[in-house]
Design a protein around this motif. Sequence first.
Motif, short mmCIF file in Angstrom:
data_model
loop_
_atom_site.label_atom_id
_atom_site.label_comp_id
_atom_site.label_asym_id
_atom_site.label_seq_id
_atom_site.Cartn_x
_atom_site.Cartn_y
_atom_site.Cartn_z
N THR A 1 0.81 -1.22 0.00
CA THR A 1 0.00 0.00 0.00
C THR A 1 0.84 1.27 0.00
O THR A 1 0.32 2.35 -0.27
CB THR A 1 -0.91 0.03 1.23
N LEU A 2 2.14 1.16 0.31
CA LEU A 2 2.98 2.33 0.45
C LEU A 2 3.71 2.69 -0.85
O LEU A 2 3.69 3.83 -1.29
CB LEU A 2 4.00 2.14 1.57
N LYS B 1 -4.71 -5.01 -1.79
CA LYS B 1 -3.79 -4.55 -0.75
C LYS B 1 -4.51 -3.50 0.08
O LYS B 1 -4.90 -2.45 -0.43
CB LYS B 1 -2.52 -3.97 -1.36
N GLY B 2 -4.70 -3.81 1.36
CA GLY B 2 -5.41 -2.90 2.26
C GLY B 2 -5.90 -3.64 3.49
O GLY B 2 -5.61 -4.84 3.69
N GLY B 3 -6.66 -2.93 4.32
CA GLY B 3 -7.11 -3.50 5.58
C GLY B 3 -8.45 -4.21 5.51
O GLY B 3 -8.84 -4.89 6.48
N ARG C 1 -9.51 -10.80 -6.87
CA ARG C 1 -9.97 -9.71 -6.01
C ARG C 1 -8.95 -8.59 -6.18
O ARG C 1 -7.76 -8.76 -5.88
CB ARG C 1 -10.04 -10.16 -4.55
N THR C 2 -9.39 -7.45 -6.70
CA THR C 2 -8.48 -6.35 -7.01
C THR C 2 -8.77 -5.15 -6.11
O THR C 2 -9.78 -5.10 -5.42
CB THR C 2 -8.63 -5.93 -8.48
N GLY C 3 -7.88 -4.17 -6.16
CA GLY C 3 -8.05 -2.94 -5.40
C GLY C 3 -6.87 -2.66 -4.48
O GLY C 3 -6.01 -3.51 -4.26
#
Length: 320
Positions: free
Chosen positions: A162-163, A189-191, A269-271
């Motif tokens: 994410t960075l 990638k994320g919470g 699953r994207t994003g």
Amino acid sequence: LKPTSRLRPPKTKLVRRRALVAHRPPRPAMSLRKAAAVAALLGIFGAEGAVVQKQLRQQLKEEPTKALGPESFVKALEFKHSLRVCNAYPYAAALSIYRGKTEQLTGDTPMPYKTCRDFKAPLIAGDKLEFKIGDASAGTFSVSDLPNDDAVLLLVIHRHDTLSTAVAFESHVFANTDAAQVAVIDTYKGGEQATPKITDSTSLVAAPGDKKKEAAAAALDPRTEELRFDSVVAINPGLYEIALDATDGHEEARKPLVALGHESYVVLRTGVQSMQGPSYPQELVIFPNPSPNALHGAAWGRSGVSLAAILVALVARLFA
């Protein structure tokens, strides 16, 4: 991803008879070294020797190379290895793919985000695929090995974290099987957390006038099974739906899956919840997307067993 036999000629007595016409085997072509020596000697004889030299050079140039023996009837097996690429890298600009330095696989139509494409270019071990956004290189993938069978190489490019804007790759080789194979890959990638599920489609497709399938559609009690990310499963041909359920119970996304025999599918699953730059929401990508009409005439439908018996794990994990 051998027995041999030796044949011995029969012992026969050859009778030599004088032929009416003598047939001499053609003389083998003179080596270049010998031809050069002969040409040098002929040069001593002045103008006549020069003419013979010219004729000799022309003869050596035009005479085809004689085969040393019959062609072998044993040939190496040739396998068909196709490439399937999915762009799960969240970015506004499209992605171009090069093999080596100059061969552009995507041609004049680069791949936008959330798209997949099949390439018929034959692959060999050692090929290097370079991914570019514009003129900037995003990353390089090396093909290390290929199976000794017809297969589809799946390659997914996505965000590493994410960075940063670094890329990462996921790959899988689909085996050559009769069943429909589905690779379920998480590139988000994320919470946020979500679970993929497969369900019998409630919109059962029936050919016009097919009363049996129309009745089956009316009485359909859809089954649901949970899928696991980073795994490959096999399913019977049929019409399904893939849903992405969040932890709070609401549905993030849902898309149809038309499963045909001998076909390989990818569910992504994207994003990204980016800490720098724009973020992209969770979404589902399914490829390929054949028409439901392709199921007409095929042996498909629901069986009495549970969906858990239909879903057979081919590979426990894509990456250990």
